[in-house]
Design a protein around this motif. Structure first.
Motif, PDB file in Angstrom:
ATOM      1  N   GLY A 229      68.839  56.672  94.800  1.00 13.02           N
ATOM      2  CA  GLY A 229      69.045  58.002  94.295  1.00 13.02           C
ATOM      3  C   GLY A 229      68.679  58.266  92.892  1.00 13.02           C
ATOM      4  O   GLY A 229      68.516  59.435  92.386  1.00 13.02           O
ATOM      5  N   SER A 230      68.332  56.951  92.052  1.00  9.82           N
ATOM      6  CA  SER A 230      67.863  57.409  90.828  1.00  9.82           C
ATOM      7  C   SER A 230      66.537  57.779  90.801  1.00  9.82           C
ATOM      8  O   SER A 230      65.862  58.146  89.673  1.00  9.82           O
ATOM      9  N   ALA A 231      65.659  57.915  91.655  1.00  5.71           N
ATOM     10  CA  ALA A 231      64.497  58.481  91.805  1.00  5.71           C
ATOM     11  C   ALA A 231      64.464  59.964  91.809  1.00  5.71           C
ATOM     12  O   ALA A 231      63.496  60.358  91.594  1.00  5.71           O
ATOM     13  N   LEU A 232      65.904  60.523  92.104  1.00  6.94           N
ATOM     14  CA  LEU A 232      65.989  62.111  92.245  1.00  6.94           C
ATOM     15  C   LEU A 232      65.041  62.730  93.286  1.00  6.94           C
ATOM     16  O   LEU A 232      64.871  63.850  92.960  1.00  6.94           O
ATOM     17  N   THR A 233      64.461  62.018  94.165  1.00  7.27           N
ATOM     18  CA  THR A 233      63.713  62.590  95.252  1.00  7.27           C
ATOM     19  C   THR A 233      63.721  61.797  96.463  1.00  7.27           C
ATOM     20  O   THR A 233      64.179  60.537  96.576  1.00  7.27           O
ATOM     21  N   ASP A 234      63.467  62.313  97.694  1.00  3.47           N
ATOM     22  CA  ASP A 234      63.251  61.427  98.712  1.00  3.47           C
ATOM     23  C   ASP A 234      61.797  60.861  98.957  1.00  3.47           C
ATOM     24  O   ASP A 234      61.446  60.528 100.341  1.00  3.47           O
ATOM     25  N   GLN A 235      61.127  60.890  97.902  1.00  2.00           N
ATOM     26  CA  GLN A 235      59.689  60.404  98.038  1.00  2.00           C
ATOM     27  C   GLN A 235      59.579  58.874  98.123  1.00  2.00           C
ATOM     28  O   GLN A 235      60.423  58.244  97.954  1.00  2.00           O
ATOM     29  N   GLY A 236      58.036  58.605  97.783  1.00  2.00           N
ATOM     30  CA  GLY A 236      57.955  57.126  97.772  1.00  2.00           C
ATOM     31  C   GLY A 236      58.690  56.169  96.690  1.00  2.00           C
ATOM     32  O   GLY A 236      59.040  55.106  97.419  1.00  2.00           O
ATOM     33  N   THR A 237      59.094  56.647  95.436  1.00  5.97           N
ATOM     34  CA  THR A 237      59.880  55.850  94.514  1.00  5.97           C
ATOM     35  C   THR A 237      61.244  55.415  95.259  1.00  5.97           C
ATOM     36  O   THR A 237      61.547  54.356  94.875  1.00  5.97           O
ATOM     37  N   ALA A 238      61.788  56.322  95.760  1.00  4.26           N
ATOM     38  CA  ALA A 238      63.022  56.260  96.379  1.00  4.26           C
ATOM     39  C   ALA A 238      62.770  55.048  97.429  1.00  4.26           C
ATOM     40  O   ALA A 238      63.904  54.140  97.473  1.00  4.26           O
ATOM     41  N   SER A 239      61.960  55.127  98.223  1.00  5.06           N
ATOM     42  CA  SER A 239      61.728  53.996  99.378  1.00  5.06           C
ATOM     43  C   SER A 239      61.455  52.651  98.617  1.00  5.06           C
ATOM     44  O   SER A 239      62.065  51.621  99.233  1.00  5.06           O
ATOM     45  N   ALA A 240      60.589  52.605  97.571  1.00  3.65           N
ATOM     46  CA  ALA A 240      60.464  51.380  96.882  1.00  3.65           C
ATOM     47  C   ALA A 240      61.822  50.675  96.248  1.00  3.65           C
ATOM     48  O   ALA A 240      62.026  49.671  96.586  1.00  3.65           O
ATOM     49  N   ALA A 241      62.655  51.504  95.935  1.00  6.57           N
ATOM     50  CA  ALA A 241      63.878  51.295  95.234  1.00  6.57           C
ATOM     51  C   ALA A 241      64.886  50.756  96.291  1.00  6.57           C
ATOM     52  O   ALA A 241      65.574  49.791  96.124  1.00  6.57           O
ATOM     53  N   PHE A 242      64.606  51.368  97.557  1.00  4.68           N
ATOM     54  CA  PHE A 242      65.529  50.867  98.682  1.00  4.68           C
ATOM     55  C   PHE A 242      65.366  49.552  99.135  1.00  4.68           C
ATOM     56  O   PHE A 242      66.253  48.733  99.411  1.00  4.68           O
ATOM     57  N   ILE A 243      64.004  49.219  99.407  1.00  2.69           N
ATOM     58  CA  ILE A 243      63.500  47.809 100.240  1.00  2.69           C
ATOM     59  C   ILE A 243      63.836  46.825  98.932  1.00  2.69           C
ATOM     60  O   ILE A 243      64.405  45.607  99.141  1.00  2.69           O
ATOM     61  N   ASN A 244      63.571  47.408  97.688  1.00  2.00           N
ATOM     62  CA  ASN A 244      63.716  46.244  96.584  1.00  2.00           C
ATOM     63  C   ASN A 244      65.006  45.965  96.490  1.00  2.00           C
ATOM     64  O   ASN A 244      65.296  44.637  95.982  1.00  2.00           O
ATOM     65  N   THR A 245      65.767  46.769  96.485  1.00  2.00           N
ATOM     66  CA  THR A 245      67.317  46.318  96.252  1.00  2.00           C
ATOM     67  C   THR A 245      67.911  45.357  97.505  1.00  2.00           C
ATOM     68  O   THR A 245      68.577  44.488  97.041  1.00  2.00           O
ATOM     69  N   GLN A 246      67.528  45.493  98.655  1.00  2.00           N
ATOM     70  CA  GLN A 246      67.842  44.617  99.672  1.00  2.00           C
ATOM     71  C   GLN A 246      67.018  43.470  99.452  1.00  2.00           C
ATOM     72  O   GLN A 246      67.681  42.176  99.702  1.00  2.00           O
ATOM     73  N   LEU A 247      65.726  43.217  98.996  1.00  2.00           N
ATOM     74  CA  LEU A 247      65.082  42.121  98.764  1.00  2.00           C
ATOM     75  C   LEU A 247      65.810  41.298  97.437  1.00  2.00           C
ATOM     76  O   LEU A 247      65.902  40.033  97.673  1.00  2.00           O
ATOM     77  N   GLY A 248      66.197  42.127  96.493  1.00  2.00           N
ATOM     78  CA  GLY A 248      66.678  41.351  95.418  1.00  2.00           C
ATOM     79  C   GLY A 248      68.164  40.694  95.787  1.00  2.00           C
ATOM     80  O   GLY A 248      68.385  39.477  95.312  1.00  2.00           O
ATOM     81  N   ALA A 249      69.003  41.554  96.584  1.00  2.00           N
ATOM     82  CA  ALA A 249      70.226  40.726  97.271  1.00  2.00           C
ATOM     83  C   ALA A 249      70.009  39.672  97.832  1.00  2.00           C
ATOM     84  O   ALA A 249      70.518  38.525  97.642  1.00  2.00           O
ATOM     85  N   ALA A 250      68.882  39.865  98.832  1.00  3.16           N
ATOM     86  CA  ALA A 250      68.870  38.742  99.671  1.00  3.16           C
ATOM     87  C   ALA A 250      68.256  37.407  99.192  1.00  3.16           C
ATOM     88  O   ALA A 250      68.523  36.077  99.518  1.00  3.16           O
ATOM     89  N   SER A 251      67.204  37.762  98.268  1.00  3.99           N
ATOM     90  CA  SER A 251      66.806  36.537  97.468  1.00  3.99           C
ATOM     91  C   SER A 251      67.827  35.815  96.671  1.00  3.99           C
ATOM     92  O   SER A 251      67.844  34.489  96.604  1.00  3.99           O
ATOM     93  N   ALA A 252      68.700  36.438  95.930  1.00  3.64           N
ATOM     94  CA  ALA A 252      69.617  35.832  95.006  1.00  3.64           C
ATOM     95  C   ALA A 252      70.618  34.890  96.024  1.00  3.64           C
ATOM     96  O   ALA A 252      71.234  33.891  95.504  1.00  3.64           O
ATOM     97  N   MET A 253      70.853  35.279  97.165  1.00  6.87           N
ATOM     98  CA  MET A 253      71.604  34.738  98.464  1.00  6.87           C
ATOM     99  C   MET A 253      70.937  33.577  98.657  1.00  6.87           C
ATOM    100  O   MET A 253      71.930  32.569  99.346  1.00  6.87           O
ATOM    101  N   VAL A 254      69.836  33.151  98.324  1.00 10.06           N
ATOM    102  CA  VAL A 254      69.220  31.753  98.678  1.00 10.06           C
ATOM    103  C   VAL A 254      69.147  30.789  97.645  1.00 10.06           C
ATOM    104  O   VAL A 254      69.956  29.660  97.730  1.00 10.06           O
TER     105      VAL A 254
END
Length: 449
Positions: A229-254
């Motif tokens: 949501g911090s992208a303030l748009t539904d365009q590309g940056t929001a999608s990058a933030a979305f997948i990076n959020t998942q990757l950050g959480a999953a990687s820390a769980m390793v």
């Protein structure tokens, strides 16, 4: 006579608005999720107190933000220094239904930012779990939001804030005003509300681990709205933030469980879910600045570092009860540094050290970090000390071992009390005592055979 509202300006974007409405609801859900997370982590007699502290932040934070917080954080800058906004929008004055912030109605944007303020102050309660008074907490919430959080929000989130405009540091979704700030503030209040005498020896056992997991699940869901949501748009940056959020959480769980296994010989559920939180904390400032490889590296690093960081409170005798400093403070610091190392022009338009950008961005990140740490710690310590000396912030030393901070019951122990009275002639008021009494009864039956 009813009149139709003024039409939306040409800049209005319905897609961006719809996404931010959804993201705002997700962010606001994070505070009830935090209530479950913290509530499950403390002892049974304090669960309701922790839940009430989060919901108190939800109520008082909302009203503070509506009354004056939004205006100070996002009103026109005072003096051009990027330090604070003015009072043009007190009580949301001069804001109409068709007033826009970018492509989005200002009412929606303000509520989105309100959610950030609420969860930030609610996070601090984890550093003083089991030993704060409610009246002290309520006063602290109001003062801290006004004096600490709102200026920092202006520094980082407002387009005229000095960190984003004059310094040029990067913080996509709140690593400075939310994560690092809450961790540093948690350290300050933990020092004011000193540790109990038996802090280092006392075994802190969660009263309800499934409740903790439910809380983390809600936080995880809300974090996608927080970051994307911090992208303030539904365009590309929001999608990058979305997948990076998942990757950050999953990687820390390793890496966190690997450290836990190495240190203690076992992997705990609490460690796994804490790792997910640490990963999302660290990726918050970086989610819209780094690529997927940077997100994975960020998660791997923060998982390992935070698994060690949460043990430092015992070495320094600081009762950061639910590890706000070790997870949010340290995790936010790591994420901000990772921006200086892994920011890439293909995502954010700027390059970090490892992508050919030199030391410039990393230096700016460190200046921003030091500034926020100093500002947050000093002012939070003063606020907490003032609250303690006036209305009272720390509960009495004796309370922790006898009645608990709750005056209600989170769980119904009537059956346990009756069984305890039947077995031993005295009431049983805890599940541990109930287990002991049942075990004693079963052992006596075996011996009688």
């Amino acid at each position: 006579m009813n009149t139709a509202p003024a039409p939306m300006p040409a800049a209005y974007d319905s897609g961006d608005t719809a996404w931010l409405l959804a993201a705002t609801a997700m962010v606001l859900l994070m505070t009830p999720g935090l209530a479950f997370f913290y509530g499950g982590m403390v002892r049974t007699k304090h669960i309701l107190m922790m839940i009430k502290m989060s919901f108190a932040a939800l109520a008082f934070g909302t009203l503070v933000w509506w009354a004056i917080g939004y205006s100070l954080a996002f009103g026109p800058d005072v003096g051009g220094a990027g330090l604070i906004g003015n009072l043009d929008h007190v009580f949301m004055h001069n804001i109409e239904l068709n007033t826009l912030t970018g492509h989005i109605p200002t009412y929606v944007y303000s509520t989105f930012q309100m959610g950030f303020a609420i969860i930030t102050v609610a996070l601090i309660s984890g550093s003083i779990a089991d030993r704060a008074t409610m009246k002290g907490w309520l006063v602290f919430v109001v003062l801290w939001l006004l004096i600490v959080y709102i200026p920092l929000a202006h520094w980082v989130f407002d387009q005229d804030g000095w960190i984003v405009k004059h310094l040029g540091a990067l913080d996509f979704a709140g690593g400075l005003p939310v994560e690092l700030n809450s961790g540093v503030a948690g350290l300050a209040v933990a020092l004011v509300l000193r540790a109990p005498r038996d802090f280092a020896r006392r075994e802190e056992r969660p009263n309800n681990i499934p409740l903790v997991v439910i809380g983390v699940g809600l936080l995880w869901f809300g974090w996608f709205g927080f970051n994307s949501g911090s992208a303030l748009t539904d365009q590309g940056t929001a999608s990058a933030a979305f997948i990076n959020t998942q990757l950050g959480a999953a990687s820390a769980m390793v890496t966190w469980p690997l450290v836990e296994k190495w240190r203690t010989g076992t992997v705990t559920t609490m460690g796994v879910v804490s790792a997910a939180v640490a990963g999302m904390v660290a990726i918050t400032p970086a989610c819209g600045e780094v690529d997927t490889l940077g997100a994975v590296i960020t998660g791997l690093v923060v998982g390992a570092v935070c698994a060690f960081a949460i043990t430092l409170k015992y070495r320094f005798d600081v009762d950061d009860t639910l590890d706000v400093v070790g997870v949010h403070g340290v995790g936010g610091l790591i994420g901000l540094i990772m921006v200086g190392l892994f920011a890439t022009a293909r995502i954010s338009g700027k390059e970090g050290l490892f992508y050919g950008g030199g030391w410039g961005l990393l230096g700016k990140q460190l200046v921003a970090v030091v500034s926020v740490i100093a500002f947050s710690f000093i002012l939070t310590w003063i606020i907490a000390k003032a609250v303690d000396l006036t209305v009272g912030f720390r509960a009495e030393d004796e309370y922790d071992s006898v009645p608990g901070t709750d005056r209600e019951r989170a769980y119904d122990f009537q059956t346990a009390e009756r069984l305890g009275a039947l077995v031993s002639g005295k009431a049983v008021t805890s599940d541990d005592e109930l287990v002991r009494q049942i075990t004693k009864l079963l052992r006596a039956r075996e011996e009688s055979k």
